[in-house]
Write an enzyme that holds these catalytic residues in place. Structure first.
Site, mmCIF file in Angstrom:
data_model
loop_
_atom_site.group_PDB
_atom_site.id
_atom_site.type_symbol
_atom_site.label_atom_id
_atom_site.label_comp_id
_atom_site.label_asym_id
_atom_site.label_seq_id
_atom_site.Cartn_x
_atom_site.Cartn_y
_atom_site.Cartn_z
ATOM 1 N N ASP A 141 0.828 -1.203 0.000
ATOM 2 C CA ASP A 141 0.000 0.000 0.000
ATOM 3 C C ASP A 141 0.866 1.258 0.000
ATOM 4 O O ASP A 141 2.097 1.184 0.128
ATOM 5 C CB ASP A 141 -0.966 -0.004 1.195
ATOM 6 C CG ASP A 141 -0.309 -0.470 2.505
ATOM 7 O OD1 ASP A 141 0.943 -0.476 2.587
ATOM 8 O OD2 ASP A 141 -1.038 -0.817 3.431
ATOM 9 N N ASN A 179 -8.098 -3.050 14.039
ATOM 10 C CA ASN A 179 -9.466 -3.303 13.584
ATOM 11 C C ASN A 179 -9.526 -4.490 12.619
ATOM 12 O O ASN A 179 -10.531 -4.688 11.952
ATOM 13 C CB ASN A 179 -10.023 -2.047 12.913
ATOM 14 C CG ASN A 179 -9.242 -1.645 11.665
ATOM 15 O OD1 ASN A 179 -8.241 -2.281 11.318
ATOM 16 N ND2 ASN A 179 -9.678 -0.600 10.992
ATOM 17 N N HIS A 232 -7.657 -4.881 9.960
ATOM 18 C CA HIS A 232 -7.362 -4.578 8.554
ATOM 19 C C HIS A 232 -6.120 -5.329 8.083
ATOM 20 O O HIS A 232 -5.235 -5.684 8.862
ATOM 21 C CB HIS A 232 -7.283 -3.072 8.285
ATOM 22 C CG HIS A 232 -6.039 -2.382 8.753
ATOM 23 N ND1 HIS A 232 -5.965 -1.016 8.886
ATOM 24 C CD2 HIS A 232 -4.813 -2.851 9.129
ATOM 25 C CE1 HIS A 232 -4.756 -0.687 9.298
ATOM 26 N NE2 HIS A 232 -4.041 -1.788 9.458
ATOM 27 N N GLU A 275 -9.768 -1.896 5.090
ATOM 28 C CA GLU A 275 -10.447 -1.692 6.353
ATOM 29 C C GLU A 275 -11.688 -2.589 6.399
ATOM 30 O O GLU A 275 -12.068 -3.175 5.379
ATOM 31 C CB GLU A 275 -10.838 -0.212 6.487
ATOM 32 C CG GLU A 275 -9.665 0.773 6.323
ATOM 33 C CD GLU A 275 -8.682 0.774 7.502
ATOM 34 O OE1 GLU A 275 -8.688 -0.176 8.310
ATOM 35 O OE2 GLU A 275 -7.881 1.720 7.601
HETATM 36 P P1 PGA Z 1 1.788 -1.923 12.851
HETATM 37 O O1 PGA Z 1 0.720 -1.921 11.672
HETATM 38 O O2 PGA Z 1 2.775 -2.975 12.506
HETATM 39 O O3 PGA Z 1 2.371 -0.551 12.843
HETATM 40 O O4 PGA Z 1 1.015 -2.234 14.100
HETATM 41 C C1 PGA Z 1 0.193 -3.106 11.227
HETATM 42 C C2 PGA Z 1 -0.915 -2.828 10.251
HETATM 43 O O5 PGA Z 1 -1.614 -1.818 10.409
HETATM 44 O O6 PGA Z 1 -1.106 -3.614 9.333
#
Ligand code: PGA
Length: 255
Positions: A69, A138, A140, A145
């Site tokens: 992304d 959440n 995702h 999302e």
């Molecule tokens: P993080 O993000 O490793 O910073 O917790 C993970 C994600 O949002 O996929």
């Protein structure tokens, strides 16, 4: 359920196991197409890969890199972009040439055309051999999302409030972009192997929903249950919400 779960002793061991799994793919196929995740969780994995590379135990210079992304409107030379993150933590330390693979350009004039270009690029590479992913609080996966289409392709997506809050540290003094380009769940699930890493109790609920719960659009990561080859590496805190079923019957002690 086609998920292979490994419970590490701590976050350092998560990184060690994930790095070893990635290194194994590259050792078997030096020009493997490797999808690198961004975020805080994989940083320790990248540090471990860098150590392996510096020790002469890993040559990643022929890897063809790709990404999950990118923030919309943030150019690759902006240090807050995911491309800059990947250059800093992965591509430069491991001497991986970004032109050999395909990344997303957050500053593309036509974001939809950019998503299509990226999809064509993945196809031209022959697909992704291994995709490293984290998981959002959440549930995702990349920037898919909750309620993202299960078969979605790379697209422009509005970020959830929890995601923007979690990523606020990357944009000190500025709002986190509202939109991003992201591989769709359908795109992600085409990777031949998916390696999910999660650490900390902030992820326990999302991990439990993803691995224990039904396959449900409310938890995008639950789509991983449809994939034939998912490896999940968790520290005890991230695994703390899993039931016996979620922990699975035959946890391998090593890969
Ligand atoms: P993080 O993000 O490793 O910073 O917790 C993970 C994600 O949002 O996929």
């Amino acid at each position: 359920m086609s998920v292979e779960l490994l419970l590490a002793q701590d976050a350092a061991e998560v990184a060690e196991i994930a790095a070893a799994a990635l290194a194994e793919v590259v050792q078997a196929k030096p020009d493997a197409v490797v999808g690198f995740a961004t975020g805080g969780t994989p940083l320790a994995t990248y540090r471990r890969l860098t150590e392996l590379s510096m020790a002469g135990e890993l040559d990643a210079s022929n890897v063809r890199p790709t990404a999950l992304d990118e923030y919309l409107g943030v150019p690759g030379d902006d240090p807050r972009s995911f491309r800059a993150y990947l250059r800093r933590h992965v591509l430069d330390p491991l001497r991986v040439h970004e032109d050999r693979g395909v990344l997303l350009d957050g500053a593309a004039a036509d974001p939809i055309a950019e998503c299509e270009r990226f999809e064509r690029g993945l196809t031209a590479l022959g697909g992704v051999d291994v995709q490293l992913v984290g998981i959002g609080r959440n549930g995702h996966l990349a920037f898919n999302e909750p309620w993202a289409a299960a078969a979605g392709r790379t697209h422009v997506r509005a970020l959830a409030k929890t995601t923007r809050d979690d990523n606020a540290g990357d944009f000190p003094g500025d709002p986190v972009p509202a939109l991003a380009l992201t591989q769709g769940l359908g795109t992600i699930l085409e990777a031949r192997t998916i390696l999910l890493v999660a650490t900390g109790d902030g992820k326990a609920g999302a991990v439990a929903a993803a691995l224990d719960g039904p396959i449900d659009l409310a938890c995008p990561a639950s789509q991983l249950q449809r994939h034939p080859r998912v490896r999940v590496v968790l520290d005890p805190e991230a695994a703390s919400g899993l039931s016996r079923r979620g922990r699975g019957a035959g946890i391998p002690s090593a890969w």
